[in-house]
Motif scaffolding. Structure first.
Motif, short mmCIF file in Angstrom:
data_model
loop_
_atom_site.label_atom_id
_atom_site.label_comp_id
_atom_site.label_asym_id
_atom_site.label_seq_id
_atom_site.Cartn_x
_atom_site.Cartn_y
_atom_site.Cartn_z
N SER A 39 0.92 -1.05 -0.06
CA SER A 39 -0.02 -0.19 -0.06
C SER A 39 0.87 1.45 0.06
O SER A 39 1.67 1.36 0.94
CB SER A 39 -1.00 0.00 1.23
OG SER A 39 -1.95 -1.31 1.17
N ALA A 48 -5.04 2.27 4.58
CA ALA A 48 -5.01 0.73 4.24
C ALA A 48 -5.01 -0.20 5.82
O ALA A 48 -5.75 -0.93 6.06
CB ALA A 48 -3.83 0.31 3.44
N ALA A 89 -3.07 6.86 -6.91
CA ALA A 89 -3.07 5.71 -6.26
C ALA A 89 -4.55 5.75 -5.36
O ALA A 89 -5.26 4.82 -5.25
CB ALA A 89 -1.90 5.40 -5.12
N GLN A 90 -4.75 6.87 -4.82
CA GLN A 90 -6.16 7.11 -4.01
C GLN A 90 -7.18 6.52 -4.91
O GLN A 90 -8.31 6.17 -4.66
CB GLN A 90 -6.13 8.34 -3.65
CG GLN A 90 -7.65 8.70 -2.87
CD GLN A 90 -7.59 8.00 -1.55
OE1 GLN A 90 -6.85 7.94 -0.56
NE2 GLN A 90 -8.78 6.99 -1.27
N ARG A 107 -7.26 4.56 -7.11
CA ARG A 107 -6.94 2.88 -7.45
C ARG A 107 -6.38 2.86 -8.96
O ARG A 107 -6.63 1.78 -9.78
CB ARG A 107 -8.23 2.13 -7.46
CG ARG A 107 -8.57 1.98 -6.02
CD ARG A 107 -10.01 1.39 -5.77
NE ARG A 107 -11.18 2.32 -5.73
CZ ARG A 107 -12.30 1.92 -5.66
NH1 ARG A 107 -12.80 0.80 -5.70
NH2 ARG A 107 -13.19 2.73 -5.66
N HIS A 108 -5.66 3.87 -9.48
CA HIS A 108 -5.20 3.85 -10.90
C HIS A 108 -6.23 3.64 -12.01
O HIS A 108 -5.87 2.94 -12.91
CB HIS A 108 -3.93 3.15 -10.89
CG HIS A 108 -3.00 3.00 -9.98
ND1 HIS A 108 -2.93 2.23 -8.75
CD2 HIS A 108 -2.06 3.93 -9.79
CE1 HIS A 108 -1.92 2.57 -8.16
NE2 HIS A 108 -1.38 3.74 -8.75
N ASN A 109 -7.45 4.29 -11.61
CA ASN A 109 -8.55 3.90 -12.40
C ASN A 109 -8.76 5.19 -13.39
O ASN A 109 -9.17 6.19 -12.85
CB ASN A 109 -9.78 3.61 -11.80
CG ASN A 109 -10.97 3.02 -12.77
OD1 ASN A 109 -11.44 3.65 -13.66
ND2 ASN A 109 -11.55 1.97 -12.30
N ARG A 147 2.05 -0.45 -9.36
CA ARG A 147 0.57 -0.82 -8.90
C ARG A 147 0.54 -1.98 -8.14
O ARG A 147 1.54 -3.13 -8.78
CB ARG A 147 -0.25 -1.00 -10.29
CG ARG A 147 -0.52 0.39 -10.93
CD ARG A 147 -1.25 0.15 -12.07
NE ARG A 147 -2.55 -0.38 -11.79
CZ ARG A 147 -3.38 -0.53 -12.94
NH1 ARG A 147 -3.41 -0.28 -14.04
NH2 ARG A 147 -4.85 -1.04 -12.65
N GLU A 149 -1.30 -4.70 -8.09
CA GLU A 149 -1.45 -5.97 -8.93
C GLU A 149 -0.22 -6.41 -9.77
O GLU A 149 -0.03 -7.21 -10.24
CB GLU A 149 -2.58 -5.89 -9.74
CG GLU A 149 -2.59 -4.76 -10.83
CD GLU A 149 -3.18 -3.63 -10.41
OE1 GLU A 149 -3.96 -2.76 -10.86
OE2 GLU A 149 -3.18 -3.36 -8.97
#
Length: 415
Positions: A235, A241, A307-308, A310-312, A410, A412
């Motif tokens: 994290s 987290a 990152a907050q 979620r790299h979306n 990231r 993952e």
């Protein structure tokens, strides 16, 4: 009515919901309760774990405050040197030699294993040392740039025991000396509270969970149940987290049934069954790290903003649109309405601008800053929007989540 007028109306409606339905995030009265100076013994053993990477400059302003804690029980400070190149460990030893307070143990775990962030790798090593040497009941996880008043540890322990809490965290008062710090820093805490309303975080059974990594008192048993820090080893935003892991881990049924009898708050916690956490603003815990220029503040925000999200990319787009409607539309409506003579547009924009500025005043008072900064909140929000976009750009360039010479992938993608 023009499209801009409708956008301004949507902004005003959003602010009505935020002020009344987002956990009273704008209020700054969530603080540690007063503690009793006497009659709290026997005092539990506490291990203070301080991860430090290239912190020789700030240690003289922070480490002595830990070594000189007025704590009646046993407490040991474990400073974990995370691969520093500036003589952090030597500076810490010199400070300990000048102090007659708590004992200091200095260790270095070496470079982090794959899949670990450097800070959590250091925290893991510090917790292992603490368990081996003192068997603490509580762990105080605090950053190397955080200065504590002499009774800080005592107050944290009292609060944890009185309310039967697994985690107690205080958002340290950040430094606001330079012009850029005064402009950016109070808004950082304001936006954090808007994202994680303290009252929601502190409500037993609520899904909201957050902590402020600079000052976290954690029950050792709760850390073991939540497998901290192993369960959050990748994290970047480790404090949030950590709080989620503790809250999710909960408590054994027998402990929930027997702990904290006679306490209404503890009773609610037993019904909820989750780990009990608390987050509030600090009065006697301060960050001494300087951010003299915009560049340092920009890096502080940008290194973890994406990152907050979620790299979306979709969350990034929604965040940009949300910030634009909520914070930028009101001043735009005022300016355009005044220039084009659109009275309704100007009026709705002005009312909304006044509302959002008013919501910022309590945080400015907490930081002892002038009220005239409140109308500048849209400008500050624009800066944060640009920082967030830059965080995404740096991520896709392979330079995201960079801190003191390390860049983290990231989760993952980590081994």
């Amino acid at each position: 009515m023009s499209a801009l007028t409708w956008i301004a109306i949507a902004s005003l409606a959003a602010w009505a919901w935020l002020l009344l339905g987002q956990g009273w995030f704008w209020r700054t009265d969530v603080r540690l309760p007063p503690y009793r100076a006497e009659g709290e013994g026997p005092w539990p053993t506490v291990a203070v774990v301080v991860p430090a990477r290239d912190e020789a400059e700030v240690l003289p302003m922070s480490l002595p405050s830990l070594l000189e804690q007025d704590y009646p029980g046993q407490a040991v400070v474990f400073l974990v040197d995370d691969g520093s190149s500036d003589g952090t460990a030597d500076r810490a030893r010199a400070l300990a030699d000048d102090s007659k307070g708590l004992p200091l143990v200095i260790a270095s775990p070496g470079e982090p294993e794959p899949g670990w962030t450097g800070k959590l790798w250091a925290v893991r090593h510090g917790i292992e040392l603490a368990r081996a040497q003192v068997e603490p009941e509580y762990l105080l996880l605090t950053d190397a740039d955080i200065a504590h008043e002499p009774d800080s540890l005592r107050a944290l322990v009292c609060a944890a025991r009185a309310a039967d809490l697994d985690l107690v965290s205080q958002m340290a008062r950040l430094r606001v000396h330079t012009a850029w710090e005064r402009l950016i820093v109070p808004a950082f805490v304001y936006f954090f509270a808007q994202l994680y309303p303290f009252r929601w975080v502190n409500r037993p059974g609520a899904r909201a969970a957050a902590a402020a990594g600079g000052c976290v008192l954690l029950r050792t048993e709760a850390a073991e149940r939540a497998r901290v820090p192993e369960s959050i080893r990748q994290s970047v935003i480790d404090d949030v987290a950590l709080a989620r892991a503790v809250k999710r881990a909960g408590r054994p049924a027998a402990e929930r049934a027997g702990a904290g009898r006679g306490s209404v708050a503890a009773g609610r916690g037993r019904r909820a069954g989750g780990g009990r956490i608390w987050l509030g603003l600090a009065e006697r815990v301060d960050s001494v790290r300087p951010y003299p220029h915009l560049r340092e503040l920009w890096q502080m925000v940008a290194r973890s903003a994406y990152a907050q999200l979620r790299h979306n990319p979709l969350l990034l787009l929604g965040t940009v649109l949300g910030l634009a409607v909520i914070y930028l539309a009101p001043p735009v409506a005022v300016c355009v309405g005044a220039l084009q003579g659109e009275r309704t547009t100007w009026l709705v924009g002005a009312v909304t601008w006044a509302v959002l500025a008013g919501s910022y005043l309590p945080m400015l008072r907490y930081y002892r800053q002038p009220a005239w900064l409140a109308p500048l909140l849209p400008l500050i929000a624009l800066l944060y929007l640009l920082m967030t976009v830059d965080s995404a750009v740096q991520h896709y360039r392979g330079r995201g989540a960079a801190w003191k010479g390390r860049t983290y992938t990231r989760p993952e993608a980590a081994p």
